[in-house]
Scaffold this active site. Structure first.
Site, PDB file in Angstrom:
ATOM      1  N   ASP A  27      -5.308 -11.639  -4.742  1.00 13.34           N
ATOM      2  CA  ASP A  27      -4.032 -12.508  -4.208  1.00 13.34           C
ATOM      3  C   ASP A  27      -3.961 -13.636  -5.133  1.00 13.34           C
ATOM      4  O   ASP A  27      -4.882 -14.278  -5.871  1.00 13.34           O
ATOM      5  CB  ASP A  27      -4.233 -13.066  -2.862  1.00 13.34           C
ATOM      6  CG  ASP A  27      -2.884 -13.165  -2.053  1.00 13.34           C
ATOM      7  OD1 ASP A  27      -2.026 -12.838  -2.628  1.00 13.34           O
ATOM      8  OD2 ASP A  27      -2.950 -13.841  -0.988  1.00 13.34           O
ATOM      9  N   ASN A  57       3.285  -3.634   1.379  1.00 14.95           N
ATOM     10  CA  ASN A  57       3.863  -4.123   0.023  1.00 14.95           C
ATOM     11  C   ASN A  57       5.150  -3.496  -0.281  1.00 14.95           C
ATOM     12  O   ASN A  57       5.954  -3.773  -1.124  1.00 14.95           O
ATOM     13  CB  ASN A  57       2.882  -3.942  -1.305  1.00 14.95           C
ATOM     14  CG  ASN A  57       1.779  -4.881  -1.220  1.00 14.95           C
ATOM     15  OD1 ASN A  57       0.797  -4.739  -1.761  1.00 14.95           O
ATOM     16  ND2 ASN A  57       2.121  -6.236  -0.540  1.00 14.95           N
TER      17      ASN A  57
END
Ligand code: FPP
Length: 255
Positions: A21, A69
């Site tokens: 991330d 996503n």
């Protein structure tokens, strides 16, 4: 870098899972478009294969694209898929030198054709490598994986009696066979970069007893020292799997 503390202590995680991330924030901090963060992050994917393999880790799984996503801007999704499709074939020689086998987890059939083709090529070219498995998690979601497992379980019976008997005997060990994770070890250490402290639908089933390690470092800036710090921290953890500390030390024997 010399031999790690973990290796000496014999407490090296076999499977390290990583939530990579912070690509977007890194790009923003540099005044660059988000995709440049992903590009820089892809460089760390190359590095982590080397660092994990050098440390003696058997499997490293990387959360490259989650089922959630797909909600990102179409342009970013296309850029990510194109990046993977372009970079993976280029990485094959290096992966072979390193003895790295590429595996995938998640429903890759839904990925764009160029990404699927590139993945197929890289998986095939590395299938006989045995030093380390690199598991790219793509269109992966832990909840979805469990639901698919339940569907496979239900579809595997000829009649209601057989199903009822299997339901009676169902437990965590025999259910795992329905998850399609035969090549994947349970997660020992789950690392998340980028400062958030959650597991975001990653490896839900197999992270049941994973040690969690969170770092503020943004993925594009993740270094070998950062990785070693996570391994060292893991080496100091006591993994009890529901038992007491005393039981583990063999001080009590009352189950
Ligand atoms: C999360 O950061 C990162 C991703 C969703 C994508 C990760 C993909 C890569 C590192 C590239 C993979 C490439 C290959 C070749 C496998 P974010 O964008 O959510 O960051 P933010 O929280 O700062 O916005």
């Amino acid at each position: 870098m010399g031999i790690s503390v973990c290796e000496q202590a014999g407490v090296l995680p076999q499977h390290v899972a990583i939530i990579m991330d912070g690509n977007g924030r890194w790009a923003k901090s540099q005044g660059l478009p988000r995709v440049e963060g992903h590009r820089k992050g892809a460089g760390r994917v190359r590095d982590i294969i080397e660092w994990a393999s050098d440390a003696g880790v058997k499997q490293v799984s990387l959360y490259a694209f989650s089922t959630e996503n797909w909600k990102r801007p179409k342009l970013e999704i296309t850029a990510l898929m194109t990046l993977m499709a372009t970079l993976l074939p280029l990485e094959i020689p290096r992966m072979c030198e390193r003895g790295a086998r590429l595996l995938t987890l998640g429903d890759v059939s839904k990925l764009p054709w160029i990404a699927r083709k590139s993945l197929q090529k890289a998986c095939k070219a590395t299938e006989n490598n045995t030093k380390i498995d690199v598991i790219l998690c793509l269109n992966y979601g832990g909840q979805q994986e469990i639901i698919e497992g339940i569907k496979r379980f239900c579809a595997s019976f000829q009649d209601a009696d057989a199903k009822n008997e299997a339901l009676e005997q169902l437990n965590a060990e025999n259910f795992r066979a329905f998850l399609g994770r035969d090549d994947v070890l349970p997660v020992d250490l789950l690392i998340r970069t980028g400062g958030e402290q959650r597991i975001s639908n990653f490896h839900l089933w197999d992270a049941a007893y994973a040690e969690l390690f969170f770092t503020d470092r943004l993925w594009p800036e993740y270094s070998q020292a950062d990785f070693q710090a996570a391994l060292d921290d893991y080496a100091g953890r006591e993994r009890r799997f529901g038992k007491t500390s005393e039981q583990l030390k063999g001080e009590t024997h009352d189950g």
